[in-house]
Design a protein around this motif. Structure first.
Motif, PDB file in Angstrom:
ATOM      1  N   ILE A  45     -12.711  24.743  24.178  1.00  0.00           N
ATOM      2  CA  ILE A  45     -11.904  25.905  23.824  1.00  0.00           C
ATOM      3  C   ILE A  45     -12.351  27.093  24.677  1.00  0.00           C
ATOM      4  N   TRP A  73      -6.048  29.156  22.521  1.00  0.00           N
ATOM      5  CA  TRP A  73      -5.684  27.817  22.064  1.00  0.00           C
ATOM      6  C   TRP A  73      -5.284  27.945  20.611  1.00  0.00           C
ATOM      7  N   TYR A  83     -11.853  18.836  22.149  1.00  0.00           N
ATOM      8  CA  TYR A  83     -11.244  19.786  23.070  1.00  0.00           C
ATOM      9  C   TYR A  83     -12.223  20.914  23.393  1.00  0.00           C
ATOM     10  N   TRP A 128      -9.903  32.716  21.083  1.00  0.00           N
ATOM     11  CA  TRP A 128      -9.456  31.432  21.600  1.00  0.00           C
ATOM     12  C   TRP A 128      -8.087  31.553  22.259  1.00  0.00           C
TER      13      TRP A 128
END
Length: 171
Positions: free
Chosen positions: A154, A59, A152, A57
């Protein structure tokens, strides 16, 4: 009867000679709930870190903080099949983790769920955009509840969509 009085007196003398604080038994129940939630949150946080690492990820989120704030965390694959759900979901809607894995998040919607809100969420997902909406969901027992969802997309370090994550709370 004299024997019982002697026993009571002996216990009283013994109890007053030791330095302990008595706690009502009910406090252990409260502590046990806290400890169970705390350990469940630690396990969930570790699982989320593993998913994040395995999918590379690009993030980051403080999973432990979110879980400690009683946020339910749901992770889906790009086809919107649930691959992870935090253990605290059972408090919010009655579903256990193993009951939702492989399912679509639409499983929580029902007859009075707003089509307009559902379409807004679907559009954001299609456009790979974050969203924040309150939607009417349904508990396992059929009871409706309002759910605040922050969703969200990702991506990994190469910009490829790997997962969606939803942070949910009862609204």
């Amino acid at each position: 009867m004299l024997e019982l009085n002697e026993y009571d007196n002996a216990i009283s003398r013994f109890s007053s000679s030791i330095k302990t604080n008595a706690m009502p038994l009910i406090s252990w129940d409260i502590y046990c709930d806290f400890l169970s939630n705390f350990s469940g949150n630690l396990i969930d946080s570790k699982k989320l870190q593993t998913i994040s690492f395995e999918n590379q990820w690009d993030w980051s989120l403080d999973f432990q903080k979110e879980l400690d704030e009683e946020t339910v965390i749901v992770v889906t694959d790009p086809k919107l099949r649930i691959v992870f759900s935090s253990q605290n979901m059972i408090k919010m809607n009655g579903y256990k983790q193993n009951e939702v894995i492989g399912m679509s998040p639409k499983m929580f919607q029902g007859k009075d769920t707003s089509e307009k809100t559902s379409q807004k969420i679907s559009k954001a997902v299609r456009l790979l955009q974050p969203f924040e909406e309150i939607i009417l969901n349904y508990r396992k027992n059929g009871e409706p509840y309002k759910c605040l969802i922050k969703g969200y997309p990702i991506f990994n370090g190469k910009g490829v969509l790997t997962n969606y994550i939803a942070l949910e709370k009862s609204a």
